[in-house]
Design a protein around this motif. Structure first.
Motif, mmCIF file in Angstrom:
data_model
loop_
_atom_site.group_PDB
_atom_site.id
_atom_site.type_symbol
_atom_site.label_atom_id
_atom_site.label_comp_id
_atom_site.label_asym_id
_atom_site.label_seq_id
_atom_site.Cartn_x
_atom_site.Cartn_y
_atom_site.Cartn_z
ATOM 1 N N MET A 1 2.512 2.816 -13.543
ATOM 2 C CA MET A 1 2.686 3.453 -12.233
ATOM 3 C C MET A 1 3.393 2.504 -11.267
ATOM 4 S SD MET A 1 2.261 6.104 -10.272
ATOM 5 C CE MET A 1 1.054 7.158 -11.037
ATOM 6 N N ALA A 2 2.921 1.269 -11.196
ATOM 7 C CA ALA A 2 3.528 0.305 -10.277
ATOM 8 C C ALA A 2 4.966 -0.005 -10.680
ATOM 9 C CB ALA A 2 2.695 -0.975 -10.238
ATOM 10 N N LYS A 3 5.202 -0.160 -11.973
ATOM 11 C CA LYS A 3 6.562 -0.444 -12.444
ATOM 12 C C LYS A 3 7.512 0.685 -12.054
ATOM 13 C CE LYS A 3 5.674 -3.599 -16.246
ATOM 14 N NZ LYS A 3 5.756 -3.846 -17.677
ATOM 15 N N LYS A 4 7.010 1.913 -12.130
ATOM 16 C CA LYS A 4 7.832 3.077 -11.782
ATOM 17 C C LYS A 4 8.188 3.066 -10.289
ATOM 18 C CE LYS A 4 9.276 7.100 -13.488
ATOM 19 N NZ LYS A 4 10.189 7.186 -14.606
ATOM 20 N N MET A 5 7.229 2.619 -9.461
ATOM 21 C CA MET A 5 7.427 2.665 -8.009
ATOM 22 C C MET A 5 8.141 1.431 -7.433
ATOM 23 S SD MET A 5 3.925 4.379 -6.503
ATOM 24 C CE MET A 5 2.795 3.167 -7.149
ATOM 25 N N PRO B 1 9.957 4.962 1.229
ATOM 26 C CA PRO B 1 9.501 6.302 1.618
ATOM 27 C C PRO B 1 10.618 7.335 1.450
ATOM 28 C CG PRO B 1 8.752 4.693 3.204
ATOM 29 C CD PRO B 1 9.695 3.976 2.272
ATOM 30 N N GLY B 2 10.240 8.481 0.890
ATOM 31 C CA GLY B 2 11.205 9.549 0.633
ATOM 32 C C GLY B 2 11.641 9.592 -0.821
ATOM 33 N N ASP B 3 11.515 8.461 -1.538
ATOM 34 C CA ASP B 3 11.869 8.436 -2.961
ATOM 35 C C ASP B 3 10.840 9.232 -3.761
ATOM 36 O OD1 ASP B 3 14.027 6.859 -2.344
ATOM 37 O OD2 ASP B 3 13.169 4.996 -3.129
ATOM 38 N N GLU B 4 11.315 9.803 -4.858
ATOM 39 C CA GLU B 4 10.443 10.598 -5.720
ATOM 40 C C GLU B 4 10.504 10.061 -7.137
ATOM 41 O OE1 GLU B 4 11.118 14.823 -5.330
ATOM 42 O OE2 GLU B 4 11.556 14.633 -3.190
ATOM 43 N N PHE B 5 9.417 10.279 -7.883
ATOM 44 C CA PHE B 5 9.364 9.838 -9.275
ATOM 45 C C PHE B 5 8.411 10.731 -10.047
ATOM 46 C CE2 PHE B 5 5.960 7.670 -7.130
ATOM 47 C CZ PHE B 5 4.915 7.648 -8.045
ATOM 48 N N THR B 6 8.569 10.700 -11.370
ATOM 49 C CA THR B 6 7.689 11.458 -12.256
ATOM 50 C C THR B 6 7.152 10.504 -13.308
ATOM 51 O OG1 THR B 6 9.009 13.454 -11.913
ATOM 52 C CG2 THR B 6 7.523 13.442 -13.815
ATOM 53 N N LEU B 7 5.841 10.533 -13.489
ATOM 54 C CA LEU B 7 5.187 9.721 -14.513
ATOM 55 C C LEU B 7 4.112 10.593 -15.159
ATOM 56 C CD1 LEU B 7 4.975 6.869 -15.803
ATOM 57 C CD2 LEU B 7 3.141 6.421 -14.173
ATOM 58 N N ASN B 8 4.121 10.644 -16.475
ATOM 59 C CA ASN B 8 3.169 11.486 -17.224
ATOM 60 C C ASN B 8 3.198 12.944 -16.743
ATOM 61 O OD1 ASN B 8 2.357 9.231 -18.669
ATOM 62 N ND2 ASN B 8 0.721 8.760 -17.224
ATOM 63 N N LEU C 1 0.891 -1.153 0.000
ATOM 64 C CA LEU C 1 0.000 0.000 0.000
ATOM 65 C C LEU C 1 0.930 1.204 0.000
ATOM 66 C CD1 LEU C 1 -2.807 1.259 0.191
ATOM 67 C CD2 LEU C 1 -2.612 1.095 2.677
ATOM 68 N N VAL C 2 0.901 1.968 -1.094
ATOM 69 C CA VAL C 2 1.839 3.070 -1.271
ATOM 70 C C VAL C 2 1.085 4.399 -1.142
ATOM 71 C CG1 VAL C 2 3.545 4.120 -2.800
ATOM 72 C CG2 VAL C 2 3.182 1.645 -2.864
ATOM 73 N N ILE C 3 1.518 5.204 -0.169
ATOM 74 C CA ILE C 3 0.929 6.520 0.033
ATOM 75 C C ILE C 3 1.914 7.535 -0.526
ATOM 76 C CG2 ILE C 3 -0.096 8.108 1.712
ATOM 77 C CD1 ILE C 3 -1.311 5.235 1.806
ATOM 78 N N THR C 4 1.470 8.293 -1.543
ATOM 79 C CA THR C 4 2.324 9.360 -2.076
ATOM 80 C C THR C 4 1.718 10.693 -1.648
ATOM 81 O OG1 THR C 4 1.183 9.744 -4.184
ATOM 82 C CG2 THR C 4 2.786 7.925 -4.119
ATOM 83 N N ASN C 5 2.389 11.767 -1.996
ATOM 84 C CA ASN C 5 1.860 13.083 -1.668
ATOM 85 C C ASN C 5 0.644 13.436 -2.538
ATOM 86 O OD1 ASN C 5 3.527 13.254 -3.946
ATOM 87 N ND2 ASN C 5 3.945 15.421 -3.585
ATOM 88 N N LYS C 6 0.319 12.588 -3.523
ATOM 89 C CA LYS C 6 -0.807 12.863 -4.427
ATOM 90 C C LYS C 6 -1.933 11.832 -4.343
ATOM 91 C CE LYS C 6 1.468 15.819 -7.502
ATOM 92 N NZ LYS C 6 1.767 17.052 -6.972
ATOM 93 N N ALA C 7 -1.601 10.562 -4.015
ATOM 94 C CA ALA C 7 -2.620 9.510 -4.054
ATOM 95 C C ALA C 7 -2.205 8.310 -3.213
ATOM 96 C CB ALA C 7 -2.861 9.072 -5.502
ATOM 97 N N ARG C 8 -3.138 7.355 -3.123
ATOM 98 C CA ARG C 8 -2.891 6.099 -2.404
ATOM 99 C C ARG C 8 -3.048 4.950 -3.394
ATOM 100 N NH1 ARG C 8 -6.485 9.280 0.145
ATOM 101 N NH2 ARG C 8 -5.798 10.241 2.058
ATOM 102 N N PHE C 9 -2.029 4.109 -3.512
ATOM 103 C CA PHE C 9 -2.041 3.010 -4.468
ATOM 104 C C PHE C 9 -1.910 1.678 -3.741
ATOM 105 C CE2 PHE C 9 -0.167 6.700 -6.550
ATOM 106 C CZ PHE C 9 -0.951 6.806 -7.689
ATOM 107 N N TYR C 10 -2.752 0.742 -4.113
ATOM 108 C CA TYR C 10 -2.651 -0.616 -3.596
ATOM 109 C C TYR C 10 -2.177 -1.488 -4.749
ATOM 110 C CZ TYR C 10 -3.915 -5.027 -1.344
ATOM 111 O OH TYR C 10 -3.881 -6.289 -0.807
ATOM 112 N N ILE C 11 -0.931 -1.936 -4.671
ATOM 113 C CA ILE C 11 -0.332 -2.729 -5.749
ATOM 114 C C ILE C 11 -0.875 -4.157 -5.628
ATOM 115 C CG2 ILE C 11 1.811 -3.394 -6.931
ATOM 116 C CD1 ILE C 11 1.631 -0.354 -6.463
ATOM 117 N N SER C 12 -1.865 -4.461 -6.457
ATOM 118 C CA SER C 12 -2.527 -5.762 -6.330
ATOM 119 C C SER C 12 -3.070 -6.218 -7.679
ATOM 120 C CB SER C 12 -3.653 -5.670 -5.300
ATOM 121 O OG SER C 12 -4.542 -4.594 -5.618
#
Length: 149
Positions: A123-127, A132-139, A90-101
């Motif tokens: 999105m999941a492949k990118k993450m 926690p603390g890592d940053e990424f850009t997608l689209n 369960l990934v909480i970012t500063n923009k959204a919450r993603f459940y990799i499932s």
């Protein structure tokens, strides 16, 4: 986004229940459509109506197969807590919450918006493997991982 405590097991169970409910609804629709196709009276449009209903049943059966695949894939989703993003996180970012499932899309759980995404999604492949603390850009959308559960 303020830091909130999420019980990942409850979210996992919720996703499993949503899939089970969709399967049950679809089974009921298929049964109803099959009954209706048997009840069609012989009319000049009998053959075309029956053919359309058979096509509808076929499409619903394909959807049912896809939902059964989701249910099988959910059984493979881990439920243990991890430090890095992986299947079951369960990934909480500063923009959204993603459940990799599984690829279920947007859902609301206890008033919060989540996205159930497949581990094969961009999105999941990118993450994957991030912490926690890592940053990424997608689209062209920059996000920072706040928490991984």
């Amino acid at each position: 986004m303020e830091k909130t405590v999420f019980e990942k097991n409850n979210i996992r169970n919720y996703v499993k229940n949503v899939i089970a409910e969709k399967i049950e609804k679809l089974k009921n629709f298929i049964e109803f459509t099959q009954e209706a196709s048997r009840d069609i009276k012989k009319t000049p449009k009998y053959d075309s109506m029956r053919e359309e209903m058979q096509e509808e049943i076929y499409q619903m059966q394909r959807q049912l197969g896809a939902l059964n695949d989701l249910r099988r894939n959910m059984a493979k989703v881990l439920n243990n807590s991890t430090e890095r993003v992986q299947l079951g996180s369960l990934v909480i970012t500063n923009k959204a919450r993603f459940y990799i499932s599984v690829s279920l899309g947007e859902f609301f759980f206890e008033g919060d918006r989540f996205y159930a995404i497949s581990s094969e999604s961009p999105m999941a492949k990118k993450m994957m493997g991030m912490k926690p603390g890592d940053e990424f850009t997608l689209n062209k959308i920059h996000q920072k991982i706040v928490e991984v559960l």
